[in-house]
Design an enzyme around this catalytic site. Structure first.
Site, PDB file in Angstrom:
ATOM      1  N   ARG A   2      34.797  33.600  36.121  1.00  0.00           N
ATOM      2  CA  ARG A   2      34.252  33.481  37.362  1.00  0.00           C
ATOM      3  C   ARG A   2      32.711  34.146  37.779  1.00  0.00           C
ATOM      4  O   ARG A   2      32.139  33.441  38.572  1.00  0.00           O
ATOM      5  CB  ARG A   2      35.124  33.966  38.375  1.00  0.00           C
ATOM      6  CG  ARG A   2      36.314  33.179  38.724  1.00  0.00           C
ATOM      7  CD  ARG A   2      37.269  33.752  39.462  1.00  0.00           C
ATOM      8  NE  ARG A   2      38.333  33.146  39.588  1.00  0.00           N
ATOM      9  CZ  ARG A   2      38.350  32.074  40.581  1.00  0.00           C
ATOM     10  NH1 ARG A   2      37.556  32.166  41.787  1.00  0.00           N
ATOM     11  NH2 ARG A   2      39.484  31.318  40.530  1.00  0.00           N
ATOM     12  N   TYR A  52      43.680  31.680  27.901  1.00  0.00           N
ATOM     13  CA  TYR A  52      42.425  30.939  26.971  1.00  0.00           C
ATOM     14  C   TYR A  52      41.163  32.055  26.634  1.00  0.00           C
ATOM     15  O   TYR A  52      41.116  32.911  27.664  1.00  0.00           O
ATOM     16  CB  TYR A  52      41.957  29.684  27.589  1.00  0.00           C
ATOM     17  CG  TYR A  52      41.461  30.005  29.147  1.00  0.00           C
ATOM     18  CD1 TYR A  52      40.358  30.361  29.417  1.00  0.00           C
ATOM     19  CD2 TYR A  52      42.508  29.517  30.184  1.00  0.00           C
ATOM     20  CE1 TYR A  52      40.095  30.238  30.823  1.00  0.00           C
ATOM     21  CE2 TYR A  52      42.111  29.557  31.559  1.00  0.00           C
ATOM     22  CZ  TYR A  52      40.938  30.029  31.905  1.00  0.00           C
ATOM     23  OH  TYR A  52      40.568  30.013  33.223  1.00  0.00           O
ATOM     24  N   ASP A  86      37.840  25.589  49.522  1.00  0.00           N
ATOM     25  CA  ASP A  86      38.994  25.913  50.128  1.00  0.00           C
ATOM     26  C   ASP A  86      39.261  25.900  51.615  1.00  0.00           C
ATOM     27  O   ASP A  86      40.419  25.764  52.170  1.00  0.00           O
ATOM     28  CB  ASP A  86      39.193  27.322  49.522  1.00  0.00           C
ATOM     29  CG  ASP A  86      39.905  27.414  48.219  1.00  0.00           C
ATOM     30  OD1 ASP A  86      39.852  26.392  47.350  1.00  0.00           O
ATOM     31  OD2 ASP A  86      40.172  28.520  47.770  1.00  0.00           O
ATOM     32  N   GLU A 128      27.358  36.201  53.926  1.00  0.00           N
ATOM     33  CA  GLU A 128      28.601  36.569  53.502  1.00  0.00           C
ATOM     34  C   GLU A 128      29.172  38.054  53.743  1.00  0.00           C
ATOM     35  O   GLU A 128      28.345  38.516  54.001  1.00  0.00           O
ATOM     36  CB  GLU A 128      28.377  36.541  51.835  1.00  0.00           C
ATOM     37  CG  GLU A 128      29.282  37.304  50.907  1.00  0.00           C
ATOM     38  CD  GLU A 128      30.855  36.894  50.912  1.00  0.00           C
ATOM     39  OE1 GLU A 128      31.045  35.523  50.987  1.00  0.00           O
ATOM     40  OE2 GLU A 128      31.904  37.581  51.007  1.00  0.00           O
ATOM     41  N   GLN A 129      30.530  37.949  54.323  1.00  0.00           N
ATOM     42  CA  GLN A 129      31.051  39.075  54.829  1.00  0.00           C
ATOM     43  C   GLN A 129      30.960  40.435  53.751  1.00  0.00           C
ATOM     44  O   GLN A 129      31.145  41.634  54.069  1.00  0.00           O
ATOM     45  CB  GLN A 129      32.426  39.036  55.422  1.00  0.00           C
ATOM     46  CG  GLN A 129      33.440  38.557  54.167  1.00  0.00           C
ATOM     47  CD  GLN A 129      34.741  37.987  54.864  1.00  0.00           C
ATOM     48  OE1 GLN A 129      34.952  38.161  56.275  1.00  0.00           O
ATOM     49  NE2 GLN A 129      35.634  38.135  53.997  1.00  0.00           N
TER      50      GLN A 129
HETATM   51  C1  LIG Z   1      45.065  32.062  39.994  1.00  0.00           C
HETATM   52  C2  LIG Z   1      43.799  30.952  40.362  1.00  0.00           C
HETATM   53  C3  LIG Z   1      43.393  30.418  39.432  1.00  0.00           C
HETATM   54  C4  LIG Z   1      42.352  29.293  39.585  1.00  0.00           C
HETATM   55  N1  LIG Z   1      41.725  28.570  38.659  1.00  0.00           N
HETATM   56  C5  LIG Z   1      40.790  27.679  38.837  1.00  0.00           C
HETATM   57  C6  LIG Z   1      40.441  27.153  37.767  1.00  0.00           C
HETATM   58  O1  LIG Z   1      40.386  27.279  36.727  1.00  0.00           O
HETATM   59  N2  LIG Z   1      39.271  26.035  38.043  1.00  0.00           N
HETATM   60  C7  LIG Z   1      38.809  25.737  39.351  1.00  0.00           C
HETATM   61  O2  LIG Z   1      38.078  25.039  39.657  1.00  0.00           O
HETATM   62  N3  LIG Z   1      39.573  26.520  40.572  1.00  0.00           N
HETATM   63  C8  LIG Z   1      40.517  27.512  40.389  1.00  0.00           C
HETATM   64  N4  LIG Z   1      41.046  28.339  41.300  1.00  0.00           N
HETATM   65  C9  LIG Z   1      40.605  27.817  42.494  1.00  0.00           C
HETATM   66  C10 LIG Z   1      39.261  28.417  43.114  1.00  0.00           C
HETATM   67  O3  LIG Z   1      39.304  29.978  42.892  1.00  0.00           O
HETATM   68  C11 LIG Z   1      38.884  28.206  44.490  1.00  0.00           C
HETATM   69  O4  LIG Z   1      39.239  26.896  44.863  1.00  0.00           O
HETATM   70  C12 LIG Z   1      37.555  28.530  44.965  1.00  0.00           C
HETATM   71  O5  LIG Z   1      37.175  29.908  44.298  1.00  0.00           O
HETATM   72  C13 LIG Z   1      37.250  28.185  46.174  1.00  0.00           C
HETATM   73  O6  LIG Z   1      35.692  28.664  46.609  1.00  0.00           O
HETATM   74  P1  LIG Z   1      35.301  28.726  47.941  1.00  0.00           P
HETATM   75  O7  LIG Z   1      33.928  29.106  48.011  1.00  0.00           O
HETATM   76  O8  LIG Z   1      35.704  27.497  48.873  1.00  0.00           O
HETATM   77  O9  LIG Z   1      36.188  29.840  48.739  1.00  0.00           O
HETATM   78  P2  LIG Z   1      36.278  31.428  48.169  1.00  0.00           P
HETATM   79  O10 LIG Z   1      36.058  31.655  46.832  1.00  0.00           O
HETATM   80  O11 LIG Z   1      37.493  31.965  48.920  1.00  0.00           O
HETATM   81  O12 LIG Z   1      34.754  31.971  49.163  1.00  0.00           O
HETATM   82  C14 LIG Z   1      34.971  32.113  50.450  1.00  0.00           C
HETATM   83  C15 LIG Z   1      33.958  33.385  50.687  1.00  0.00           C
HETATM   84  O13 LIG Z   1      33.950  33.561  52.182  1.00  0.00           O
HETATM   85  C16 LIG Z   1      33.483  34.817  52.581  1.00  0.00           C
HETATM   86  N5  LIG Z   1      34.119  34.755  54.023  1.00  0.00           N
HETATM   87  C17 LIG Z   1      35.298  34.531  54.394  1.00  0.00           C
HETATM   88  N6  LIG Z   1      35.236  34.562  55.839  1.00  0.00           N
HETATM   89  C18 LIG Z   1      34.210  35.001  56.169  1.00  0.00           C
HETATM   90  C19 LIG Z   1      33.477  35.398  57.204  1.00  0.00           C
HETATM   91  N7  LIG Z   1      34.384  35.352  58.629  1.00  0.00           N
HETATM   92  N8  LIG Z   1      32.164  35.602  57.455  1.00  0.00           N
HETATM   93  C20 LIG Z   1      31.490  35.677  56.235  1.00  0.00           C
HETATM   94  N9  LIG Z   1      32.054  35.426  55.287  1.00  0.00           N
HETATM   95  C21 LIG Z   1      33.427  35.316  54.926  1.00  0.00           C
HETATM   96  C22 LIG Z   1      34.569  35.308  51.541  1.00  0.00           C
HETATM   97  O14 LIG Z   1      34.209  36.965  51.529  1.00  0.00           O
HETATM   98  C23 LIG Z   1      34.421  34.851  50.430  1.00  0.00           C
HETATM   99  O15 LIG Z   1      33.291  35.221  49.595  1.00  0.00           O
HETATM  100  C24 LIG Z   1      41.997  29.094  40.937  1.00  0.00           C
HETATM  101  C25 LIG Z   1      42.694  29.882  42.005  1.00  0.00           C
HETATM  102  C26 LIG Z   1      43.613  30.847  41.731  1.00  0.00           C
HETATM  103  C27 LIG Z   1      44.358  31.540  42.512  1.00  0.00           C
END
Ligand SMILES: Cc1cc2nc3c(=O)[nH]c(=O)nc-3n(C[C@H](O)[C@H](O)[C@H](O)COP(=O)(O)OP(=O)(O)OC[C@H]3O[C@@H](n4cnc5c(N)ncnc54)[C@H](O)[C@@H]3O)c2cc1C
Length: 395
Positions: A109, A218, A295, A33-34
């Site tokens: 979160r 909520y 994502d 993790e960065q």
């Molecule tokens: C306003 C809003 C409301 C939301 N509400 C909901 C909800 O109610 N329910 C729900 O299910 N989802 C919700 N979401 C969506 C949810 O937040 C995301 O889909 C989810 O957090 C994605 O998780 P992830 O681990 O795929 O990506 P991320 O959370 O983006 O994690 C990626 C990680 O990778 C790290 N990283 C990136 N590049 C590098 C690199 N080169 N080297 C090392 N580390 C790196 C980052 O620092 C980060 O920690 C919401 C989103 C938003 C914007």
């Protein structure tokens, strides 16, 4: 199984869930993790019955239940007239019964993240590394090499890019450019219980739908906190993440809406702003020993509240495919992608439709209210909340 560990780039909800699910299948994992600390920013996350099923598989139900709360209803209000458009009783017995006993929940979160982090820390097969940024990778056929900032090269049996919306792994793997900027801006804030006027506090997920805007609120942490998300259309912003917002612009966007909405917006002095992005669904997001998750693979607008739910489902499916393939990563990643692409594409596409419905104006708004105004229909959400069956071994 290879002597080399599986590598996970990104320690968000998706990366931690992937590490945990793989470790539960007996796989060694190294996660990078960065960020300077493994932590999650932001506010509330809604949890559908579909993800509670995944928590059960990962043995996390009790830990999640300690922190999550269960709203009584999902309510849509018309932000111009104050009329209730529709209400889905997600806290009812009938809802739980329909979705095989799994509830609807909300969680901070940070709390969800902590549950995943502690479960990962308790797994001897997982090594968590902070302040380590991945820049590139090379797939050498029988292994992958992850290239880190500072020049280090880390060898692994495979690489899972869980590095979010701006994924470097995706850029290298698919080369399909930047995410699509939706023109929707989200402001998020959390209030203490005492700051919320009594007449505006309720144990429901409430969405005030207005022309080109909406406000969601909520309670969180069993009622100690109140989560607010305000969204409006603006083409002023290109991209960005987690920056402080301009409350003047926010208040102007909602100025013609109901007093309840404006009274809640006025309570906030510190908002953080997100420029919401997604992508067109992709059919493929794996090649050789490298894949994407969460994502990074299928970024979605948040209007179905399912991005994190999908990342956790991804993790469970990926780990099941790894086990079934005997940790033949190329095959596992193909099977995982095949099992996931249509479901996640549906979430991406339906989230856009839901956003259009929330933000409807004029005749479309009236039609929306007519169409949604009937009796609550659990079946309309069954494609999503019924969840998934994990892939099974064919032998
Ligand atoms: C306003 C809003 C409301 C939301 N509400 C909901 C909800 O109610 N329910 C729900 O299910 N989802 C919700 N979401 C969506 C949810 O937040 C995301 O889909 C989810 O957090 C994605 O998780 P992830 O681990 O795929 O990506 P991320 O959370 O983006 O994690 C990626 C990680 O990778 C790290 N990283 C990136 N590049 C590098 C690199 N080169 N080297 C090392 N580390 C790196 C980052 O620092 C980060 O920690 C919401 C989103 C938003 C914007």
């Amino acid at each position: 199984m290879s002597a080399l560990p599986a590598l996970v780039l990104g320690g968000g909800i998706g990366g931690l869930a992937a590490a945990l699910a793989l470790a539960r299948q007996g796989c060694r994992v190294r996660l990078y993790e960065q960020g300077s600390e493994l932590k999650e920013i932001g506010a509330g996350i809604q949890l559908g019955p579909n993800v509670y099923r995944m928590f059960e598989l990962l043995g996390l139900t009790a830990a999640i239940e300690r922190w999550s709360a269960h709203p009584q209803n999902l309510v849509m209000m018309d932000a111009l007239t104050g009329e209730e458009v529709t209400r889905l009783p997600v806290g009812s017995e009938a809802f739980r019964k329909r979705f095989r006993g799994y509830p609807y929940g909300v969680i901070h979160r940070g709390d969800l993240y902590q549950v995943l982090l502690e479960a990962c820390r308790a797994e001897p097969g997982i090594e968590l590394n902070e302040k380590r940024k991945g820049l590139d990778f090379e797939d050498r056929g029988e292994r992958v090499v992850l290239k880190m900032e500072g020049g280090e090269a880390i060898e692994g049996a495979c690489l899972i890019g869980a590095d979010g919306l701006w994924s470097k792994v995706r850029a290298r793997l698919l080369g399909d450019g930047k995410p699509r900027v939706s023109g929707h801006i989200a402001y998020r804030a959390v209030l203490q219980r005492a700051e919320v006027p009594d007449d505006l506090w309720q144990n429901n997920v409430v969405l005030w739908a207005g022309p080109k805007t909406h406000l969601v609120h909520y309670p969180l942490r069993r009622g100690e906190l109140y989560n607010l998300v305000a969204v409006f259309h603006s083409d002023k912003y290109e991209e960005g993440w987690d920056v402080y917002g301009d409350t003047g612009e926010l208040n102007r966007k909602f100025e013609h809406e109901r007093p309840e909405v404006k009274r809640l917006l006025e309570k906030i002095d510190v908002w953080k702003m997100w420029v919401l992005c997604d992508r067109e669904p992709a059919r493929h997001w794996s090649r050789g020993r490298v894949t994407l998750l969460g994502d990074a693979a299928h970024p979605t607008l948040q209007y179905l509240a399912q991005g994190a739910n999908m990342a956790i489902e991804d993790a469970a499916v990926l780990a099941a495919c790894a086990r079934i393939s005997g940790f033949d990563w190329e095959r596992a990643f193909r099977d995982y992608e095949d099992a996931r692409y249509k479901r996640t594409a549906r979430v991406q596409i339906m989230s856009r439709y839901y956003g259009d419905a929330y933000h409807a104006a004029g005749v479309v708004r009236e039609l929306r209210n007519d169409i949604l105004g009937g009796a609550p229909d659990f079946e309309a959400m069954a494609w999503l909340y019924d969840g998934i069956a994990l892939p099974q071994s064919k032998t």
